[in-house]
Every structure is written in structure tokens, then in C-alpha cells.
Motif scaffolding. Structure first.
Motif, PDB file in Angstrom:
ATOM      1  N   PHE A  53       0.835  -1.201   0.000  1.00  0.00           N
ATOM      2  CA  PHE A  53       0.000   0.000   0.000  1.00  0.00           C
ATOM      3  C   PHE A  53       0.870   1.252   0.000  1.00  0.00           C
ATOM      4  O   PHE A  53       0.633   2.197  -0.768  1.00  0.00           O
ATOM      5  CB  PHE A  53      -0.915  -0.010   1.221  1.00  0.00           C
ATOM      6  CG  PHE A  53      -1.746   1.243   1.363  1.00  0.00           C
ATOM      7  CD1 PHE A  53      -2.859   1.443   0.577  1.00  0.00           C
ATOM      8  CD2 PHE A  53      -1.392   2.224   2.284  1.00  0.00           C
ATOM      9  CE1 PHE A  53      -3.628   2.597   0.700  1.00  0.00           C
ATOM     10  CE2 PHE A  53      -2.141   3.369   2.416  1.00  0.00           C
ATOM     11  CZ  PHE A  53      -3.265   3.565   1.615  1.00  0.00           C
ATOM     12  N   ALA A  54       1.895   1.259   0.844  1.00  0.00           N
ATOM     13  CA  ALA A  54       2.793   2.422   0.911  1.00  0.00           C
ATOM     14  C   ALA A  54       3.548   2.605  -0.397  1.00  0.00           C
ATOM     15  O   ALA A  54       3.726   3.734  -0.884  1.00  0.00           O
ATOM     16  CB  ALA A  54       3.766   2.256   2.075  1.00  0.00           C
ATOM     17  N   SER A  55       3.963   1.510  -1.014  1.00  0.00           N
ATOM     18  CA  SER A  55       4.755   1.619  -2.239  1.00  0.00           C
ATOM     19  C   SER A  55       3.948   2.207  -3.394  1.00  0.00           C
ATOM     20  O   SER A  55       4.523   2.758  -4.339  1.00  0.00           O
ATOM     21  CB  SER A  55       5.293   0.248  -2.654  1.00  0.00           C
ATOM     22  OG  SER A  55       4.280  -0.558  -3.230  1.00  0.00           O
ATOM     23  N   GLY A  56       2.625   2.081  -3.326  1.00  0.00           N
ATOM     24  CA  GLY A  56       1.793   2.626  -4.390  1.00  0.00           C
ATOM     25  C   GLY A  56       1.923   4.129  -4.563  1.00  0.00           C
ATOM     26  O   GLY A  56       1.639   4.658  -5.642  1.00  0.00           O
ATOM     27  N   PHE A  57       2.356   4.827  -3.524  1.00  0.00           N
ATOM     28  CA  PHE A  57       2.515   6.281  -3.604  1.00  0.00           C
ATOM     29  C   PHE A  57       3.835   6.694  -4.264  1.00  0.00           C
ATOM     30  O   PHE A  57       3.979   7.843  -4.672  1.00  0.00           O
ATOM     31  CB  PHE A  57       2.459   6.891  -2.203  1.00  0.00           C
ATOM     32  CG  PHE A  57       1.100   6.837  -1.568  1.00  0.00           C
ATOM     33  CD1 PHE A  57       0.218   7.896  -1.696  1.00  0.00           C
ATOM     34  CD2 PHE A  57       0.699   5.719  -0.855  1.00  0.00           C
ATOM     35  CE1 PHE A  57      -1.048   7.850  -1.117  1.00  0.00           C
ATOM     36  CE2 PHE A  57      -0.560   5.659  -0.269  1.00  0.00           C
ATOM     37  CZ  PHE A  57      -1.436   6.723  -0.403  1.00  0.00           C
ATOM     38  N   LEU A  58       4.790   5.776  -4.340  1.00  0.00           N
ATOM     39  CA  LEU A  58       6.151   6.165  -4.721  1.00  0.00           C
ATOM     40  C   LEU A  58       6.294   6.546  -6.185  1.00  0.00           C
ATOM     41  O   LEU A  58       6.748   7.646  -6.513  1.00  0.00           O
ATOM     42  CB  LEU A  58       7.128   5.032  -4.374  1.00  0.00           C
ATOM     43  CG  LEU A  58       7.262   4.712  -2.885  1.00  0.00           C
ATOM     44  CD1 LEU A  58       8.173   3.518  -2.676  1.00  0.00           C
ATOM     45  CD2 LEU A  58       7.798   5.927  -2.125  1.00  0.00           C
ATOM     46  N   ASN A  59       5.932   5.649  -7.090  1.00  0.00           N
ATOM     47  CA  ASN A  59       6.142   5.924  -8.509  1.00  0.00           C
ATOM     48  C   ASN A  59       5.347   7.119  -9.024  1.00  0.00           C
ATOM     49  O   ASN A  59       5.879   7.906  -9.823  1.00  0.00           O
ATOM     50  CB  ASN A  59       5.846   4.678  -9.337  1.00  0.00           C
ATOM     51  CG  ASN A  59       6.987   3.671  -9.267  1.00  0.00           C
ATOM     52  OD1 ASN A  59       8.050   3.958  -8.747  1.00  0.00           O
ATOM     53  ND2 ASN A  59       6.753   2.481  -9.781  1.00  0.00           N
ATOM     54  N   PRO A  60       4.068   7.309  -8.627  1.00  0.00           N
ATOM     55  CA  PRO A  60       3.375   8.519  -9.082  1.00  0.00           C
ATOM     56  C   PRO A  60       4.071   9.807  -8.650  1.00  0.00           C
ATOM     57  O   PRO A  60       4.177  10.759  -9.432  1.00  0.00           O
ATOM     58  CB  PRO A  60       1.994   8.387  -8.432  1.00  0.00           C
ATOM     59  CG  PRO A  60       1.784   6.926  -8.274  1.00  0.00           C
ATOM     60  CD  PRO A  60       3.146   6.374  -7.936  1.00  0.00           C
ATOM     61  N   ILE A  61       4.557   9.845  -7.411  1.00  0.00           N
ATOM     62  CA  ILE A  61       5.263  11.036  -6.937  1.00  0.00           C
ATOM     63  C   ILE A  61       6.572  11.213  -7.691  1.00  0.00           C
ATOM     64  O   ILE A  61       6.890  12.302  -8.196  1.00  0.00           O
ATOM     65  CB  ILE A  61       5.523  10.940  -5.421  1.00  0.00           C
ATOM     66  CG1 ILE A  61       4.201  11.023  -4.641  1.00  0.00           C
ATOM     67  CG2 ILE A  61       6.475  12.042  -4.958  1.00  0.00           C
ATOM     68  CD1 ILE A  61       4.351  10.780  -3.154  1.00  0.00           C
ATOM     69  N   LEU A  62       7.354  10.143  -7.795  1.00  0.00           N
ATOM     70  CA  LEU A  62       8.643  10.228  -8.480  1.00  0.00           C
ATOM     71  C   LEU A  62       8.480  10.639  -9.940  1.00  0.00           C
ATOM     72  O   LEU A  62       9.208  11.495 -10.443  1.00  0.00           O
ATOM     73  CB  LEU A  62       9.362   8.878  -8.403  1.00  0.00           C
ATOM     74  CG  LEU A  62      10.071   8.556  -7.088  1.00  0.00           C
ATOM     75  CD1 LEU A  62      10.574   7.124  -7.099  1.00  0.00           C
ATOM     76  CD2 LEU A  62      11.224   9.513  -6.849  1.00  0.00           C
TER      77      LEU A  62
END
Length: 417
Positions: free
Chosen positions: A328-337
Motif C-alpha cells: 500500500f505504501a509503495s503505491g505512492f512512490l512511482n506517481p510522486i517520483l
């Protein structure tokens, strides 16, 4: 063509190619591990795919800017059909040995690198065509990536158990073929050959000299942006550790615990399945999130706990809960990056800089499998999991330690405007 048509085409192509790739990332290590029993050979096979993947991705940027991302994606995905199809064909006739498998996975990496770079380079223009905020497009693409990985991982475990890892790659070949057809028919020719940003050197004559000049120009821009350099440093480190975990540590733990590929696929699915929710939230409210804070917290939850629960041989229920939280936490990473990276790159340099940025983020991945295999051979599985987990924790503290991350939340105007 409807305004959202190209976006839907890209989404469908990404879903297919990524689900097939996820299948191969489970099937090939399991094939090597089940036939040789060697963690080192398993890591070597992973390296033989990822090393050319990284190199080809880095070198493809100028071609993407010149030829156009659509053509590169279609050509590479079409060629991948034949290359991936060699594995089940050789397996069918009992000819699939390590000396034949290694060149095949090498060619898979050579083709997949430019294809992935080309699809990534399409995102800003697709966002413009769809009249959608960049954060929303990168968030949706991130959710699609997670959905595809979930489907690929879940299907891979069942398929490998049913027909074997070699024959399972037939599905991977089919997904590449479908992705090529969708990109070819559903996405228009995107703008290329745009004017250079103000202050850039004038266009040079064609040929290798111009190609290398374009490549150097992309490198100079990337090297001069401290935020992009910080991102590359952090992500390259965590990718190395993730590759050790996915390609060797987790498969070896699964096999040594008496389980089969079905459990391995289920664990990957638990992680990627939960990440869909995180990516969907990022797509919905991404433009309003405090990027650096969300990015830092998400990375802390994504990394170390996954390694710890497996190292401690925790009950499967706790392992799956931890994987779900981490996913769940990792789902935020690529969109932000992705949003941060695209905002900082002038439009005429999109292909070469995004390709080089992604390649540098992946540059240590080829050695992840070897690191995992070597650690298991020298200090044992539990110690290897603990050591890599602690290294992951240290890497995820970079945003708190490096001042260069303070520019993370600051949007940069398009230098080519």
C-alpha cells in the motif's frame, strides 16, 4: 480519435506488457532454481537480463527523441515476441540448458529496456492529449503497473505449478504481441524533433556524432539537477536490494520452507495488490499531497519490514499483513517520483533524460541477484535477509539526511517553453 483514447491505449499496453514481465520475473528464477538448485546461478541469470536492460535503456534516449517513442515501443515489443517464445520452444524439445537460456534472457533485456523507456517518455504528451494533470496520469499509470504486477504474479504461481516455468512464458510472448498491436493502433505519432531549450547548442548534422552529442546533452542536464541526482542515488540503492529480495532471497526462502511457486506468486500478489490502492489514492489527490513527506514515510514502510518478517520466519499471516502494508505504501512512490522527474525535464530532452534517469535508477539491479546469492552462500539466508533489510532502512533515510531533497516539492517550469 477521442481525447482519452491514447491514454486508454497506453494503459492497456502497460497492463499487458507488465503482467507478462512479472510472470517472467517469477518463472525464470524458479526455472533456474528448480533445475540447478543454485542461488548463485539464479542470481547470474537475473543479472544477464538486467545488465543489458539498463544499458539499452540508457542508450535508447536519443533514438526515442528522434524516431519517436511509439515506433521504438512497437518494434521492441514485436521483437520480444520471438525472443521470449524461444524459451518455451527450447523447453518443449528438451533443449533448454543454461548455455542457451543466458543468451535468450540477455536479448530479452536488450529489447525490454528501450520499450519501457519509450512508454515512459509518452506520459507527458499523453497527459496533454487527455487534458489531465500530470500527477493524475502518473498515478493512474502507477495503479495500472501494480494491477498488472498483481495479475502477473498471481497467474504466474498457478501457471508455473500447472505447466512448468518454461512453458509459462508462452503467455509472456502473447502479452508482448498484444501490447505492440495496441500501441501501434491506439496511440498517434507523438511530437518529436521539437526545438531545443533556450541556451542549448544548435542542432547538429545527423550521424553517430550527433547521437552521442544528444546523449551527452541528456547526461549534462541530469547531472546538473541535484534533485534528480538524489533520486537516482536513493532509488538505485533500493532497487539493488529489491532485486536481491525478489530474484533470490524470497524464492530461496520459499523453497527452503517447503513451499512451491504458488506461495511465491501469492506473496508478490499481496504486495502489488495492496499497492493498487495506494497508487489509486495518489492518482486521485496526488497534486495536493506534500510530496516529500509522503515519499519518505512510504519508503520507510515499503522496505525494511518486508525483509525482517521473512528473516524471522514469522507466521505466514504476519508476513502477508506486512507485505500488504508495504505494498500500500509503495503505491505512492512511482506517481510522486514520475511527476517530480517529468516536471524538471525540458520537453525536447524528455526521451534522453527520462531514459537515462531510469537506467541509472536500474544500474545496480543486475548485481542484486548476485549479491543475494553470494550473501546466502557466505552468511546464510536469515543473516542475508537481515543485512539487506538494514541496508534498505539506511537508504530510506536519505531524504532526511540529504539537503538536496528539499527541492523535491518545488515544481520547475518547462525550460523549453
Amino acid at each position: 480519435m477521442r481525447r482519452g483514447g491514447p491514454f486508454l491505449a497506453l494503459a492497456a499496453a502497460e497492463t499487458l506488457s507488465l503482467s507478462g514481465t512479472r510472470l517472467s520475473t517469477i518463472a525464470i528464477p524458479w526455472l533456474v532454481l528448480s533445475t540447478t538448485g543454485s542461488p548463485v546461478l539464479t542470481g547470474l541469470t537475473a543479472m544477464m537480463e538486467m545488465l543489458p536492460y539498463v544499458a539499452a535503456k540508457a542508450l535508447s534516449g536519443p533514438l526515442i527523441d528522434r524516431v519517436g517513442p511509439k515506433r521504438i515501443a512497437v518494434v521492441c515489443d514485436t521483437a520480444s515476441v520471438a525472443v521470449v517464445g524461444l524459451v518455451p520452444l527450447l523447453d518443449l524439445f528438451g533443449l533448454l540448458t543454461m548455455p542457451l537460456l543466458l543468451p535468450v534472457v540477455f536479448a530479452m533485456g536488450v529489447l525490454r529496456g528501450p520499450s519501457d523507456a519509450a512508454k515512459q517518455a509518452m506520459v507527458p504528451d499523453i497527459a496533454t492529449l487527455a487534458a489531465m494533470p500530470l500527477e493524475r496520469v502518473t498515478g493512474v499509470v502507477g495503479a495500472i503497473e501494480r494491477l498488472a504486477s498483481t495479475a502477473g504474479a498471481a497467474g504466474a504461481g498457478a501457471l508455473i505449478g500447472l505447466i512448468g516455468p518454461g512453458q509459462a512464458l508462452v503467455v509472456n510472448a502473447v502479452t508482448f504481441a498484444a501490447a505492440a498491436l495496441i500501441v501501434g493502433g491506439g496511440i498517434p505519432e507523438l511530437p518529436r524533433g521539437m526545438p531545443e531549450p533556450r541556451g542549448a547548442p544548435e542542432a547538429r548534422p545527423g550521424g553517430m556524432s550527433s547521437y552521442f552529442s544528444d546523449l551527452r546533452e541528456g547526461w549534462r542536464f541530469l547531472r546538473g539537477d541535484v534533485v534528480l541526482v538524489s533520486i537516482v542515488t536513493m532509488v538505485a540503492t533500493t532497487n539493488l536490494l529489491d532485486q536481491a529480495y525478489h530474484a533470490v532471497l524470497l524464492p530461496v526462502w520459499t523453497q527452503s520452507s517447503g513451499h512451491g511457486p504458488e506461495l511465491l506468486g501469492a506473496m508478490f500478489s499481496a504486495f502489488t495488490g495492496a499497492s493498487i490502492a495506494g497508487a489509486a489514492i495518489a492518482a486521485a489527490i496526488g497534486e495536493r499531497m506534500p510530496r516529500l513527506m509522503v515519499y519518505t514515510v512510504a519508503f520507510l514502510l515499503t522496505g525494511f519490514p518486508r525483509f525482517l518478517v521473512v528473516a524471522l520466519d514469522a507466521p505466514l499471516a504476519l508476513i502477508f499483513i506486512t507485505l500488504a502494508i508495504a505494498g500500500f505504501a509503495s503505491g505512492f512512490l512511482n506517481p510522486i517520483l514520475s511527476a517530480v522527474i517529468f516536471e524538471r525535464i525540458p520537453k525536447p530532452l524528455t526521451g534522453r533524460v527520462t531514459a537515462m534517469n531510469a537506467a541509472l535508477c536500474f544500474v545496480l539491479i543486475p548485481f542484486g541477484g548476485l549479491v543475494g546469492g553470494a550473501l546466502i552462500s557466505t552468511i546464510g539466508l536469515a543473516a542475508a535477509l537481515s543485512l539487506t533489510g538494514l541496508a534498505y532502512l539506511a537508504a530510506t533515510l536519505f531524504p532526511l539526511a540529504l539537503k538536496s531533497f528539499r527541492g523535491f516539492d518545488k515544481a520547475v517550469a518547462d525550460a523549453g517553453a
